[in-house]
Write an enzyme that holds these catalytic residues in place. Structure first.
Site: not given
Ligand code: UFG
Length: 324
Positions: A12, A72, A140, A284
Site C-alpha cells: 500500500i 504504513f 493485529y 474471519d
Molecule cells: N481466503 C480464502 N482462501 C485463501 C485466502 C483467503 O478463502 O486462500 C478468504 C479469507 O478467509 C477471507 C477472504 O478470503 O474470508 C479475504 O481474505 P484475505 O486474507 O485476502 O483478507 P482479510 O479480509 O483476512 O484481511 C485483509 C487484510 C487485513 C485487514 C483486513 C480488513 O489483510 O490486514 O483485510 O478487512 F485487516
C-alpha cells in the site's frame, strides 16, 4: 511539501508514494525492507532503517524536516498476530510510539495512520460506520486500535493532528504495471487465486462455505489500491490545510463473496483452475463492508476503480509481469 513515508516500500505504501510523486511532493521513504521491496519505491528517496532505531529516526527528522508523516510500516497478518502477538505489539505499537514520540519532539503535527477494519472485530451492523464499537478480536486489530487511542490523547495534549484511515481489503495493482502486491508468504485471496490461475499453485481453497451469506462464503469490500492512495492524498491535503483530526473508513460500500471473486478471476484470466472447499479460517468475520459516506462527504473522495473485474485485471497483469 516534504512528506516522510514509513513502509513506503510495501504494497500500500508504495502506491501512495507513487501518488505523492506524481503530485510533486518531496518524498522520503523509510523502510526496513523486511517485507518491502527497494524496486517498489518509484519516486523519492529510500533510507533503510527500522523504527526501533530511535537515534537514526531523530537524525532523519533533523535532516529531512518533514511537514507531515504517513505511517504504513506494520505487520499485517491477522493469523500470524494470534500465533506471535509480541511481533505485532513491537512492530505496530512500540515502533509507532517511537515514531510519534519523535514527531512530538520535533514539533511535527500532521500524521496519517494506516488503520484497519480489523479494529471493529465482529461487526454488529453492516455497512460499518466509523462510530461502530471498537472491539478487535485479534492482536493485529488491537495493536492498531491502541494507537488510535494514543493519537486521540496526543491531539488533546500536544495538538498533534492525525487522520486514521481504516482500510477494508486493498486489492489490485498500478494500472500501468509498475508496482503491485508481492508478499512472501502470500496470504491474501486475490493474489493466491491468480497464482493458481497462473499454475503456480494446484488449487485455491475457500475458507468456509457455511457462513450466513447468500452463497455461504465470506464477503469483503475490495478497494483498488489507487483509490485508497487517493484517499491518502485527500487526507494529507486536508491536514496541510489545517483540518482537525478525523477517522475514515476506506472501502466502496459493497462487497463480494469469495465465490464471486473466484468467478470473476476465471473470467478475467480465461483459466478454469481448481477450487477446493476447506474449513473456516479462525477469526474471519462473515461480512466486512465499509460505510464510506464520511470519506466522500468530508474529503470529497470519489472512487475511480469501483469495478471488481478491473481490480482483478490490474492484479493479473502484475502477476504475469512482476518486477519484484
Ligand atoms: N481466503 C480464502 N482462501 C485463501 C485466502 C483467503 O478463502 O486462500 C478468504 C479469507 O478467509 C477471507 C477472504 O478470503 O474470508 C479475504 O481474505 P484475505 O486474507 O485476502 O483478507 P482479510 O479480509 O483476512 O484481511 C485483509 C487484510 C487485513 C485487514 C483486513 C480488513 O489483510 O490486514 O483485510 O478487512 F485487516
Amino acid at each position: 511539501m516534504r512528506i516522510l513515508v514509513t513502509g513506503g516500500a510495501g504494497y500500500i505504501g508504495s502506491h501512495i508514494v507513487k501518488a505523492l510523486g506524481e503530485k510533486n511532493y518531496d518524498v522520503l521513504v523509510i523502510d526496513n525492507l523486511s517485507k518491502g521491496h527497494e524496486k517498489a519505491v518509484i519516486f523519492g528517496k529510500l533510507i533503510v532503517i527500522d523504527l526501533n532505531n530511535k537515534q537514526k529516526l531523530k537524525e532523519i527528522f533533523n535532516q529531512f524536516k518533514p511537514d507531515a508523516v504517513m505511517h504504513f510500516a506494520a505487520s499485517i497478518e491477522v493469523g500470524e498476530s494470534v500465533v506471535d502477538p509480541m511481533k505485532y505489539y513491537q512492530n505496530n505499537t512500540v515502533n509507532t510510539l517511537n515514531l510519534i514520540k519523535t514527531m512530538v519532539e520535533y514539533k511535527i503535527d500532521k500524521f496519517i495512520f494506516s488503520s484497519t477494519a480489523a479494529i471493529y472485530g465482529n461487526p454488529t451492523k453492516i455497512p460499518i460506520t466509523e462510530n461502530h464499537p471498537i472491539r478487535p478480536i485479534n492482536p493485529y486489530g488491537k495493536s492498531k486500535a491502541f494507537i488510535e487511542e494514543v493519537l486521540e490523547d496526543l491531539d488533546k495534549s500536544y495538538g498533534l493532528k492525525y487522520i486514521s484511515l481504516r482500510y477494508f481489503n486493498a486489492a489490485g495493482a498500478d494500472p500501468e504495471g509498475r508496482i503491485g502486491e508481492s508478499h512472501n508468504p502470500e496470504t491474501h485471496l486475490i493474489p493466491l487465486i491468480l497464482k493458481t490461475a497462473k499454475g503456480e499453485r494446484k488449487s485455491i481453497k475457500i475458507f468456509g462455505t457455511d457462513y450466513p451469506t447468500p452463497d455461504g462464503t465470506c464477503i469483503r469490500d475490495y478497494i483498488h489500491v489507487d483509490d485508497l492512495a487517493n484517499a491518502h492524498l485527500l487526507a494529507l491535503e486536508y491536514l496541510l490545510n489545517n483540518g482537525k483530526s478525523e477517522v475514515f473508513n476506506c472501502g466502496y460500500g459493497h462487497g463480494y463473496s469469495i465465490r464471486e471473486v473466484i468467478d470473476t478471476a476465471k473470467k478475467v484470466t480465461g483459466k478454469n483452475f481448481n477450487v477446493e472447499e476447506a474449513d473456516r479460517r479462525k477469526g474471519d468475520p462473515a461480512v466486512l463492508v465499509a460505510d464510506n459516506t464520511k470519506l466522500k462527504k468530508k474529503l470529497g473522495w470519489s472512487p475511480k476503480f469501483d469495478d471488481l473485474e478491473f481490480i482483478i485485471k490490474t492484479a493479473w497483469n502484475w502477476e504475469l509481469n512482476k518486477k519484484f
